[in-house]
Scaffold this active site. Structure first.
Site, PDB file in Angstrom:
ATOM      1  N   CYS A  12       0.841  -1.215   0.000  1.00 35.88           N
ATOM      2  CA  CYS A  12       0.000   0.000   0.000  1.00 35.88           C
ATOM      3  C   CYS A  12       0.868   1.254   0.000  1.00 35.88           C
ATOM      4  O   CYS A  12       1.741   1.416   0.859  1.00 35.88           O
ATOM      5  CB  CYS A  12      -0.915  -0.016   1.223  1.00 35.88           C
ATOM      6  SG  CYS A  12      -1.748   1.566   1.500  1.00 35.88           S
ATOM      7  N   CYS A  15       0.642   3.208   3.325  1.00 30.66           N
ATOM      8  CA  CYS A  15       1.373   2.507   4.395  1.00 30.66           C
ATOM      9  C   CYS A  15       2.883   2.703   4.225  1.00 30.66           C
ATOM     10  O   CYS A  15       3.606   2.874   5.213  1.00 30.66           O
ATOM     11  CB  CYS A  15       1.033   1.023   4.406  1.00 30.66           C
ATOM     12  SG  CYS A  15      -0.593   0.633   5.094  1.00 30.66           S
ATOM     13  N   ASP A  38      -0.410  16.564  -0.380  1.00 30.68           N
ATOM     14  CA  ASP A  38      -0.729  15.847  -1.611  1.00 30.68           C
ATOM     15  C   ASP A  38       0.312  16.200  -2.676  1.00 30.68           C
ATOM     16  O   ASP A  38       0.689  17.367  -2.835  1.00 30.68           O
ATOM     17  CB  ASP A  38      -2.143  16.220  -2.096  1.00 30.68           C
ATOM     18  CG  ASP A  38      -2.674  15.231  -3.125  1.00 30.68           C
ATOM     19  OD1 ASP A  38      -3.618  14.494  -2.810  1.00 30.68           O
ATOM     20  OD2 ASP A  38      -2.116  15.197  -4.253  1.00 30.68           O
ATOM     21  N   HIS A  54      -4.259   0.430   8.435  1.00 31.59           N
ATOM     22  CA  HIS A  54      -4.701   0.290   7.043  1.00 31.59           C
ATOM     23  C   HIS A  54      -6.165  -0.111   7.005  1.00 31.59           C
ATOM     24  O   HIS A  54      -6.523  -1.227   7.368  1.00 31.59           O
ATOM     25  CB  HIS A  54      -3.859  -0.736   6.274  1.00 31.59           C
ATOM     26  CG  HIS A  54      -4.340  -0.841   4.857  1.00 31.59           C
ATOM     27  ND1 HIS A  54      -3.790  -0.100   3.838  1.00 31.59           N
ATOM     28  CD2 HIS A  54      -5.371  -1.534   4.314  1.00 31.59           C
ATOM     29  CE1 HIS A  54      -4.458  -0.355   2.717  1.00 31.59           C
ATOM     30  NE2 HIS A  54      -5.427  -1.231   2.992  1.00 31.59           N
ATOM     31  N   ASN A  98     -12.909  10.128  -1.139  1.00 28.45           N
ATOM     32  CA  ASN A  98     -13.415   9.330  -2.258  1.00 28.45           C
ATOM     33  C   ASN A  98     -13.460   7.869  -1.823  1.00 28.45           C
ATOM     34  O   ASN A  98     -12.526   7.392  -1.170  1.00 28.45           O
ATOM     35  CB  ASN A  98     -12.490   9.493  -3.468  1.00 28.45           C
ATOM     36  CG  ASN A  98     -12.453  10.931  -3.963  1.00 28.45           C
ATOM     37  OD1 ASN A  98     -13.447  11.632  -3.951  1.00 28.45           O
ATOM     38  ND2 ASN A  98     -11.269  11.385  -4.381  1.00 28.45           N
ATOM     39  N   GLY A 104     -14.365   7.651  -7.158  1.00 30.85           N
ATOM     40  CA  GLY A 104     -13.151   8.346  -7.589  1.00 30.85           C
ATOM     41  C   GLY A 104     -11.919   8.024  -6.759  1.00 30.85           C
ATOM     42  O   GLY A 104     -10.920   8.745  -6.816  1.00 30.85           O
ATOM     43  N   HIS A 111      -8.414   7.966   3.320  1.00 28.04           N
ATOM     44  CA  HIS A 111      -7.781   9.285   3.500  1.00 28.04           C
ATOM     45  C   HIS A 111      -8.799  10.395   3.317  1.00 28.04           C
ATOM     46  O   HIS A 111      -9.718  10.281   2.506  1.00 28.04           O
ATOM     47  CB  HIS A 111      -6.608   9.479   2.534  1.00 28.04           C
ATOM     48  CG  HIS A 111      -6.934   9.262   1.081  1.00 28.04           C
ATOM     49  ND1 HIS A 111      -7.034   7.997   0.525  1.00 28.04           N
ATOM     50  CD2 HIS A 111      -7.197  10.135   0.076  1.00 28.04           C
ATOM     51  CE1 HIS A 111      -7.326   8.103  -0.762  1.00 28.04           C
ATOM     52  NE2 HIS A 111      -7.449   9.401  -1.068  1.00 28.04           N
ATOM     53  N   HIS A 113      -8.960  14.278   2.092  1.00 27.89           N
ATOM     54  CA  HIS A 113      -8.313  15.438   1.482  1.00 27.89           C
ATOM     55  C   HIS A 113      -8.759  16.674   2.263  1.00 27.89           C
ATOM     56  O   HIS A 113      -9.965  16.860   2.483  1.00 27.89           O
ATOM     57  CB  HIS A 113      -8.786  15.639   0.039  1.00 27.89           C
ATOM     58  CG  HIS A 113      -8.428  14.540  -0.906  1.00 27.89           C
ATOM     59  ND1 HIS A 113      -7.437  14.669  -1.857  1.00 27.89           N
ATOM     60  CD2 HIS A 113      -8.950  13.294  -1.074  1.00 27.89           C
ATOM     61  CE1 HIS A 113      -7.368  13.559  -2.577  1.00 27.89           C
ATOM     62  NE2 HIS A 113      -8.275  12.707  -2.123  1.00 27.89           N
TER      63      HIS A 113
HETATM   64  P1  AMP Z   1      -7.877   9.577  -4.224  1.00 26.38           P
HETATM   65  O1  AMP Z   1      -8.137   9.795  -5.683  1.00 26.38           O
HETATM   66  O2  AMP Z   1      -8.908  10.201  -3.317  1.00 26.38           O
HETATM   67  O3  AMP Z   1      -7.585   8.142  -3.895  1.00 26.38           O
HETATM   68  O4  AMP Z   1      -6.599  10.447  -3.896  1.00 26.38           O
HETATM   69  C1  AMP Z   1      -5.301   9.982  -3.931  1.00 26.38           C
HETATM   70  C2  AMP Z   1      -4.426  11.209  -3.777  1.00 26.38           C
HETATM   71  O5  AMP Z   1      -3.133  10.770  -3.429  1.00 26.38           O
HETATM   72  C3  AMP Z   1      -4.306  12.057  -5.045  1.00 26.38           C
HETATM   73  O6  AMP Z   1      -4.762  13.389  -4.795  1.00 26.38           O
HETATM   74  C4  AMP Z   1      -2.807  12.014  -5.355  1.00 26.38           C
HETATM   75  O7  AMP Z   1      -2.309  13.234  -5.848  1.00 26.38           O
HETATM   76  C5  AMP Z   1      -2.216  11.667  -3.997  1.00 26.38           C
HETATM   77  N1  AMP Z   1      -0.929  10.985  -4.064  1.00 26.38           N
HETATM   78  C6  AMP Z   1      -0.592   9.929  -4.839  1.00 26.38           C
HETATM   79  N2  AMP Z   1       0.689   9.563  -4.601  1.00 26.38           N
HETATM   80  C7  AMP Z   1       1.165  10.416  -3.645  1.00 26.38           C
HETATM   81  C8  AMP Z   1       2.417  10.557  -2.971  1.00 26.38           C
HETATM   82  N3  AMP Z   1       3.463   9.748  -3.226  1.00 26.38           N
HETATM   83  N4  AMP Z   1       2.551  11.549  -2.067  1.00 26.38           N
HETATM   84  C9  AMP Z   1       1.513  12.380  -1.798  1.00 26.38           C
HETATM   85  N5  AMP Z   1       0.312  12.289  -2.387  1.00 26.38           N
HETATM   86  C10 AMP Z   1       0.127  11.318  -3.307  1.00 26.38           C
HETATM   87 ZN    ZN Z   2      -2.306   1.265   3.725  1.00 29.51          ZN
END
Ligand code: AMP
Ligand code: ZN
Length: 124
Positions: A12, A15, A38, A54, A98, A104, A111, A113
């Site tokens: 993950c 994680c 982000d 997790h 999401n 989405g 998580h 946002h």
């Molecule tokens: P979701 O579409 O709600 O699952 O959001 C996943 C979020 O994780 C997106 O806004 C990505 O920009 C963010 N994301 C993906 N990889 C990383 C990373 N390595 N560090 C920080 N944010 C990330």
């Molecule tokens: Zn995880």
């Protein structure tokens, strides 16, 4: 804990971020929660708040998670202020989560946002 909770899932992304195997810009950490910027921000302030436990998504929550989720919710305004979101009501922030493909969700570790700061934003 439900059957879909695991302390850590080796494959993950989030994680791995908690375990510092993948670098991130850390916003906050305690025993239960982790927050980091982000990588593709939509807004001047855009960070992600996650439980270290997790959990795939909101879809896996049950009554046993209620206290933990309550503690996560009350962290949001504190961290939003810390990261520079302007005060309510002229300022404020957006809280978004999401869930599943049709919701989405791209990263399957629960998580929130948290987005804020002066508009316009890249999205939304
Ligand atoms: P979701 O579409 O709600 O699952 O959001 C996943 C979020 O994780 C997106 O806004 C990505 O920009 C963010 N994301 C993906 N990889 C990383 C990373 N390595 N560090 C920080 N944010 C990330
Ligand atoms: Zn995880």
């Amino acid at each position: 804990m439900s059957n879909l909770d695991h302390l850590h899932q080796p494959d993950c992304l989030f994680c791995k971020i908690v375990a510092r195997k993948i670098p991130s810009r850390v916003v906050y950490e305690d025993e239960e929660f982790f927050a980091f910027h982000d990588i593709h921000p939509w807004a001047p302030v855009h960070f992600l708040l996650i439980p270290k436990l997790h959990i795939h998504s909101m879809a896996q929550l049950d009554d046993r998670h209620a206290n933990m989720m309550g503690r996560m919710m009350v962290l949001v305004p504190k961290l939003a202020k810390q990261e520079g979101c302007n005060p309510y009501p002229e300022g404020g922030f957006r809280l978004l989560t999401n869930t599943g493909a049709e919701g989405g969700q791209e990263v399957h570790h629960l998580h929130f946002h948290v987005m804020g700061g002066p508009r316009p934003w890249a999205r939304g």
